[in-house]
Motif scaffolding. Structure first.
Motif: not given
Length: 412
Positions: A131, A135, A137, A140, A145, A147, A261, A301, A306
């Motif tokens: 991650y 980012w 929690w 998650a 969001q 991986a 990403e 990122d 973030s």
């Protein structure tokens, strides 16, 4: 002659002051939060108005403009799906950060993968954490969001639907498996799948490991897929997938964090031959291609998830201008959502004819917008608007921003 030049200078100064005052009169009512603005006449390069344009703000998804720059600057016209080397008894595959493999909106087959030979997948090119830095929690277990991976599959999401016949999964690897969903879905939310009502659908990020990845791919490809190391990569061939433009339109119009990403990581293949992570790519860009940004950003990122990211309105208009220099306005316009027409701007100023081509960025207490707008007088303006630290709803700030830009359109 000196008096004549002095007269022209005074007229220019007075006109500039007049424009500044006209902008100031129509600014959204500030209720104590932070705002930054910059408006530039794109044809002349003149700055018509700026306020706090050199101050730092959390950019949210306007960060994707920087990923767009990196991708269009470094990538070819198609994404690199993977690299491969075929030997008499084994197919060696090296992941290349392509987000489209078995993605629900980009599904396609790769004949080189569908033979009977066992496959050894090298998934080690990415050396960063699963991650991004900073980012949340709380996010998650949300499907926006997910991986990071050198060989992501199915958008890194596990989808489930309940019918009268039972649960159905994508990937379908999970339909006949003893995998404990509580260990695959973050925050132990696997139980939510078991309690679905008939007709209900959910999707969660997958906590991916080598065993799970090899199981999914082995089921998909009908052959044994193990995780191992690449041989001499200099002899590998390239397999390409979807067109770059289709991936970028998807990323920008949907503000898709996963694509952002992965595309930033893939652009890093042009900078580094191995051991890639997001931080290395960003540092390389800021020290080279983007070294002349007005204010050096804090950039962590590719998606803007973030809150550690910090950009200025001037940074945003500068990156848009750099992209336009490389692509031209017409091509860039295809990537930027348009008010009333598509993507995240479809319901923005939807009562107006299309006049804004821009990337938005929002999260709690944040609403930003940067791109181009056309005024009723035929001007093309390059602009950035940033709103941070408000306590009202994002939708209210978004509406106020729309009203303000409609006023700019009609007056300038």
């Amino acid at each position: 002659m000196k008096k004549l030049f002095a007269g022209f200078a005074i007229l220019i100064l007075l006109n500039s002051c007049s424009v500044q005052k006209r902008f100031s009169k129509i600014l959204p009512q500030n209720q104590g939060f932070h705002q930054g603005f910059i408006f530039i006449d794109f044809e002349t390069g003149d700055t018509l108005f700026q306020k706090n344009a050199d101050k730092y703000f959390v950019p949210a998804s306007t960060t994707k403009l920087f990923t767009l720059y990196s991708a269009t600057h470094f990538l070819l016209d198609s994404l690199l799906a993977f690299q491969y080397l075929e030997t008499p008894d084994t197919l060696y595959v090296r992941g290349a950060f392509d987000p489209s493999y078995q993605h629900p909106d980009f599904k396609r087959e790769y004949p080189v993968l569908t033979g009977n030979k066992p496959i050894v997948l090298d998934n080690s090119l990415y050396i960063g954490p699963a991650y991004g830095q900073g980012w949340m929690w709380d996010d998650a277990a949300d499907n926006y969001q997910v991986a990071l991976s050198a060989f992501p599959v199915y958008g890194q999401l596990l989808k489930a639907e309940k019918s009268e016949e039972g649960l159905h999964f994508e990937p379908d690897f999970f339909e006949k498996t003893d995998q404990d969903l509580e260990k695959i879905i973050p925050l132990g939310k696997g139980f939510e799948i078991e309690t679905l009502a008939i007709g209900e659908k959910v999707s969660f990020p997958m906590i991916m490991n080598d065993q799970l990845l090899s199981g999914i791919l082995s089921k998909d490809l009908g052959t044994n897929v193990s995780i191992g190391e690449a041989l001499n990569v200099d002899s590998y061939k390239n397999q390409y997938s979807v067109s770059l433009d289709s991936a970028l339109i998807y990323m920008m119009h949907r503000s898709d964090n996963f694509f952002a990403e992965q595309l930033l990581l893939q652009s890093g293949l042009k900078m580094f031959s191995d051991s890639i992570n997001t931080g290395k790519i960003i540092e390389r860009l800021l020290q080279n291609e983007l070294m002349h940004l007005p204010q050096k950003p804090r950039w962590v990122d590719g998606s803007g998830l973030s809150r550690y990211n910090l950009f200025t309105p001037k940074d945003l208009t500068t990156i848009v201008s750099l992209i336009e220099n490389e692509l031209g306005f017409e091509r860039l316009k295809t990537f930027l959502p348009t008010n009333g027409l598509n993507g995240t701007m479809k319901t923005f100023a939807e009562e107006e004819a299309p006049f804004i081509y821009a990337k938005s960025g929002s999260m709690s207490g944040v609403y930003n917008l940067a791109g181009f707008m056309k005024t009723d007088k035929g001007r093309l303006l390059l602009f950035g608007v940033m709103n941070n630290n408000f306590t009202q709803s994002v939708s209210k700030t978004r509406s106020e921003t729309a009203d303000f830009l409609i006023e700019v359109k009609s007056r300038f």
